[in-house]
Design a protein around this motif. Structure first.
Motif, PDB file in Angstrom:
ATOM      1  N   VAL A  51      35.191   7.720 -19.717  1.00  0.00           N
ATOM      2  CA  VAL A  51      36.058   7.311 -18.612  1.00  0.00           C
ATOM      3  C   VAL A  51      35.603   7.953 -17.310  1.00  0.00           C
ATOM      4  O   VAL A  51      35.529   7.299 -16.262  1.00  0.00           O
ATOM      5  CB  VAL A  51      37.521   7.678 -18.920  1.00  0.00           C
ATOM      6  CG1 VAL A  51      38.420   7.326 -17.740  1.00  0.00           C
ATOM      7  CG2 VAL A  51      38.000   6.953 -20.180  1.00  0.00           C
ATOM      8  N   SER A  62      40.835   2.938 -14.227  1.00  0.00           N
ATOM      9  CA  SER A  62      40.881   2.857 -15.692  1.00  0.00           C
ATOM     10  C   SER A  62      39.991   1.753 -16.244  1.00  0.00           C
ATOM     11  O   SER A  62      39.742   1.707 -17.457  1.00  0.00           O
ATOM     12  CB  SER A  62      42.322   2.629 -16.149  1.00  0.00           C
ATOM     13  OG  SER A  62      42.826   1.399 -15.640  1.00  0.00           O
ATOM     14  N   ILE A  80      40.522   9.522 -23.097  1.00  0.00           N
ATOM     15  CA  ILE A  80      40.655  10.720 -22.259  1.00  0.00           C
ATOM     16  C   ILE A  80      40.705  11.976 -23.126  1.00  0.00           C
ATOM     17  O   ILE A  80      40.026  12.980 -22.842  1.00  0.00           O
ATOM     18  CB  ILE A  80      41.904  10.610 -21.370  1.00  0.00           C
ATOM     19  CG1 ILE A  80      41.712   9.495 -20.322  1.00  0.00           C
ATOM     20  CG2 ILE A  80      42.200  11.936 -20.680  1.00  0.00           C
ATOM     21  CD1 ILE A  80      42.946   9.206 -19.497  1.00  0.00           C
ATOM     22  N   PHE A 119      37.683  16.611 -18.687  1.00  0.00           N
ATOM     23  CA  PHE A 119      38.757  16.321 -17.736  1.00  0.00           C
ATOM     24  C   PHE A 119      39.334  17.611 -17.163  1.00  0.00           C
ATOM     25  O   PHE A 119      39.622  17.697 -15.964  1.00  0.00           O
ATOM     26  CB  PHE A 119      39.857  15.491 -18.406  1.00  0.00           C
ATOM     27  CG  PHE A 119      39.596  14.014 -18.376  1.00  0.00           C
ATOM     28  CD1 PHE A 119      40.092  13.231 -17.348  1.00  0.00           C
ATOM     29  CD2 PHE A 119      38.832  13.409 -19.366  1.00  0.00           C
ATOM     30  CE1 PHE A 119      39.850  11.872 -17.307  1.00  0.00           C
ATOM     31  CE2 PHE A 119      38.579  12.055 -19.334  1.00  0.00           C
ATOM     32  CZ  PHE A 119      39.082  11.274 -18.304  1.00  0.00           C
ATOM     33  N   LEU A 146      48.000  14.978 -17.284  1.00  0.00           N
ATOM     34  CA  LEU A 146      47.041  15.152 -18.374  1.00  0.00           C
ATOM     35  C   LEU A 146      47.708  15.819 -19.576  1.00  0.00           C
ATOM     36  O   LEU A 146      47.515  15.386 -20.723  1.00  0.00           O
ATOM     37  CB  LEU A 146      45.847  15.980 -17.899  1.00  0.00           C
ATOM     38  CG  LEU A 146      44.774  16.272 -18.958  1.00  0.00           C
ATOM     39  CD1 LEU A 146      44.192  14.973 -19.517  1.00  0.00           C
ATOM     40  CD2 LEU A 146      43.660  17.147 -18.374  1.00  0.00           C
ATOM     41  N   THR A 153      50.083   6.727 -21.023  1.00  0.00           N
ATOM     42  CA  THR A 153      48.816   6.061 -20.724  1.00  0.00           C
ATOM     43  C   THR A 153      48.851   5.427 -19.338  1.00  0.00           C
ATOM     44  O   THR A 153      47.885   5.542 -18.569  1.00  0.00           O
ATOM     45  CB  THR A 153      48.517   4.987 -21.781  1.00  0.00           C
ATOM     46  OG1 THR A 153      48.416   5.591 -23.074  1.00  0.00           O
ATOM     47  CG2 THR A 153      47.219   4.263 -21.467  1.00  0.00           C
ATOM     48  N   ALA A 164      48.604   8.109 -16.767  1.00  0.00           N
ATOM     49  CA  ALA A 164      47.231   8.619 -16.709  1.00  0.00           C
ATOM     50  C   ALA A 164      46.350   7.681 -15.884  1.00  0.00           C
ATOM     51  O   ALA A 164      45.509   8.127 -15.092  1.00  0.00           O
ATOM     52  CB  ALA A 164      46.674   8.789 -18.119  1.00  0.00           C
ATOM     53  N   SER A 165      46.541   6.391 -16.083  1.00  0.00           N
ATOM     54  CA  SER A 165      45.771   5.406 -15.339  1.00  0.00           C
ATOM     55  C   SER A 165      46.105   5.456 -13.852  1.00  0.00           C
ATOM     56  O   SER A 165      45.205   5.469 -12.993  1.00  0.00           O
ATOM     57  CB  SER A 165      46.048   4.008 -15.902  1.00  0.00           C
ATOM     58  OG  SER A 165      45.440   3.018 -15.107  1.00  0.00           O
ATOM     59  N   LEU A 206      43.699   9.167 -13.141  1.00  0.00           N
ATOM     60  CA  LEU A 206      42.369   8.613 -12.893  1.00  0.00           C
ATOM     61  C   LEU A 206      42.157   8.268 -11.423  1.00  0.00           C
ATOM     62  O   LEU A 206      41.069   8.492 -10.884  1.00  0.00           O
ATOM     63  CB  LEU A 206      42.136   7.386 -13.776  1.00  0.00           C
ATOM     64  CG  LEU A 206      42.154   7.661 -15.284  1.00  0.00           C
ATOM     65  CD1 LEU A 206      41.701   6.442 -16.056  1.00  0.00           C
ATOM     66  CD2 LEU A 206      41.287   8.867 -15.631  1.00  0.00           C
TER      67      LEU A 206
END
Length: 640
Positions: A335, A354, A570, A577, A603, A615, A618-619, A623
């Motif tokens: 990623v 993402s 991830i 990360f 995270l 998720t 996170a996107s 990210l």
């Protein structure tokens, strides 16, 4: 596609050929088949060639015409029309490139040439008679063009890299553009990640005269077209398929292998369903690539399809025996690697962080397989599968009473839904929007999905800018707003241009037939009731493709999620990360722009549990934030 670059010394100074050479070297991968630049007076124009179509082997730019030299990165959809206009014989046409046709168009129409060009193109033309430089970009923005105003000169290029390579330029981050990435605000498309470096908007024309004064106008806008009024629904279907077929055919001119991206949805599915039979008639095959997960799809909720392979494969099989369907699981692509790749290609971060790893994987696989072109359905939601506004009141306010009456009678399957959709929502939703804004005046909506530091938002007056632009960060759509036009407004989005940059990096033409100008103009003239009927959206495409796409694809209610295994990807690279976040702690620019505590918390929430909510966060938060942070880290390294 091919690329262009150049410099105009409006101060009368000489064009330094070393500057042109630096620009050429910086974006050299745009020209795997050669390139050339030429200086004429105060102007230096350059071209880098990627051969895709048969006539490209005869390309020789700059094109020297009666008015002056012209360079273009062009793939013309209306080539036959232009050949007729210039009375070119069929024999001569075999050796006449699209770039040469652009030069002929400038000779005939001067600054009025843009409406006569359809397809993916960007051009620069020097009018030696009037001592003016003309830059222009196609209506749909599929070909990029950037520019920079220096002391006494004006520079332009298909790639930002060429401008950043100029001597003496100041490389400084633009916090407004980076903020817009973090909050996913598709606005101010002329801004780049670098302050002072601009992107031409789609359908934009720039004229620079000998005094260094700039004149800017649009050669195309999505408004001002009369609605069609066919008697029968079938006539709309027939006309739609006719326009769509021509759009697909114009992308099949290359003799190189052709590929396509294929999801489980209607947009890319319709492209494959149209392209495969046309290629079969030529004895050719179509390779379709579908991104599939390599890990658990815990990021997909009940309403999302985490693995689109089955739906996509049903489309591929129905399209024809000449479709070679390949799954791309991007297992070896990280990623973070995907974000780095986008930064390298685009010279700036993107809100769709993402998706970068699987886009990189798909493009590289297609390149290894020898594809010359990749077809996508990127803009299908706004064109071929447009869902319709579905508001009788909006149609009435727009001056279309017939459309309003048909929507009132036929858009919904029963009286209660008609009352709800056509009366209650238009009456209540504007008040609800106003109430939410008042209630949350001190709590900006973007904070729920962005890593932006609130102090930077205050410094930029982000909320005030959004209100002034009429933008609602809660994404509550007004039933009195024509959301269709938003997709085509020149300043709204940069997405299509990123595809051309991604293709250039891998020497592939990435083409989107769903964003063909003639097709778009047709769609904009179709009455809204053709897109909404009996509770179904995208009704025009559903009818036209009832025997071309599988029923599960055509009438599917779930949208695909091509990064459904993102959370586990991830976690697979969790140490990397954490190191990436640690590296931003000592970077003042990152601390000013980013909420580092929120990034770390997002995270760790993912570490605790991978589900659709963690998720998605996170996107949206992690990210995008890392994309901006990694850009700032690279910039700080360049400035040392």
């Amino acid at each position: 596609m091919s690329g262009i670059y150049g410099i105009y010394r409006w101060d009368g100074g000489p064009v330094d050929p070393r500057w042109l050479e630096r620009m050429k070297q910086a974006m050299g991968y745009y020209g795997p088949n050669g390139g050339n630049h030429k200086i004429e007076g105060p102007v230096g124009l350059g071209h880098l060639l990627l051969e895709i179509n048969p006539e490209d082997v005869y390309e020789n730019q700059p094109v020297l015409g009666a008015r002056g030299p012209v360079v273009s990165a062009a793939r013309l959809d209306n080539r036959a029309e232009l050949l007729d206009a210039f009375q070119v014989t069929s024999t001569a046409a075999l050796q006449l490139s699209d770039g040469h046709l652009v030069g002929m168009a400038f000779d005939r129409w001067g600054e009025e040439l843009c409406p006569h060009l359809q397809g993916d193109w960007a051009l620069a033309a020097w009018d030696a008679r009037e001592h003016r430089l003309l830059l222009a970009r196609d209506a749909c923005g599929n070909a990029n063009l950037y520019y920079y105003e220096g002391k006494g000169y004006f520079a332009f290029a298909s790639s930002l890299k060429a401008l950043l390579a100029l001597p003496g330029v100041v490389k400084e981050a633009d916090p407004l553009r980076l903020t817009q990435v973090l909050v996913s605000w598709q606005h101010d498309a002329e801004l780049t990640a670098y302050r002072g470096f601009r992107r031409m908007l789609r359908a934009q024309v720039i004229e620079m005269n000998a005094a260094g004064r700039m004149r800017i106008w649009k050669h195309w806008l999505p408004v001002g077209r009369e609605l069609l009024s066919y008697r029968r629904d079938e006539e709309y279907e027939e006309a739609f398929l006719e326009h769509y077929t021509r759009a697909i055919q114009s992308c099949l001119r290359t003799q190189k292998p052709i590929a396509a991206t294929l999801s489980g949805g209607r947009d890319s599915g319709s492209v494959v369903a149209m392209a495969a039979p046309l290629l079969a008639n030529q004895g050719r095959k179509l390779t379709a690539y579908t991104s599939v997960p390599s890990l658990a799809t815990d990021g997909a909720g009940e309403r999302r399809v985490g693995n689109e392979w089955d739906l996509a494969h049903a489309t591929a099989e129905m399209a024809g025996g000449n479709v070679h369907h390949i799954a791309v699981d991007a297992e070896e692509y990280g990623v973070l690697e995907g974000i780095e790749h986008l930064l390298d290609v685009h010279d700036g971060p993107s809100h769709a962080a993402s998706n970068h790893y699987w886009l990189q994987a798909t493009t590289e696989v297609a390149a290894r397989d020898g594809a010359g072109s990749i077809l996508t359905g990127q803009m299908g939601n706004a064109s071929v599968s447009w869902s319709g506004n579905g508001s009788a009141l909006l149609a009435m306010l727009q001056g279309h009473p017939g459309t309003a009456m048909r929507l009132l009678l036929h858009a919904d399957p029963n009286p209660w839904l008609t009352l709800k959709q056509q009366v209650l929502k238009p009456l209540l939703k504007p008040g609800l929007r106003a109430y939410r804004r008042l209630k949350n005046a001190e709590n900006s909506h973007w904070r729920a999905y962005s890593a932006l530091n609130p102090r930077m938002a205050t410094q930029l007056d982000l909320d005030g800018r959004m209100r002034a632009a009429g933008y609602d960060p809660s994404f509550t759509i007004s039933p009195l707003e024509d959301t269709h036009l938003r997709f085509f407004w020149p300043a709204w989005c940069i997405g299509t241009g990123i595809w051309s940059e991604l293709g250039a990096r891998h020497s592939i033409a990435i083409l989107d037939p769903t964003f063909n100008r003639s097709l778009v103009e047709f769609i904009l003239r179709v009455p809204d009731d053709q897109f909404r009927r009996r509770g179904q959206s995208s009704w025009l495409l559903r009818r036209a493709f009832h025997s071309r796409l599988p029923e599960a694809v055509l009438n599917g209610q779930q949208k695909g999620l091509q990064a459904a295994d993102l959370g586990h990807r991830i976690l697979k690279d969790l140490p990397a990360f954490r190191r990436a976040l640690d590296s931003l702690d000592s970077l003042p620019q990152a601390q000013e722009l980013l909420d580092m505590q929120l990034l770390r918390r997002t995270l760790e929430d993912l570490v605790t549990k991978v589900d659709p909510d963690t998720t998605a966060r996170a996107s949206q938060i992690l990210l995008r934030g890392l994309g901006v942070g990694m850009f700032l880290r690279h910039l700080a390294g360049d400035q040392r």
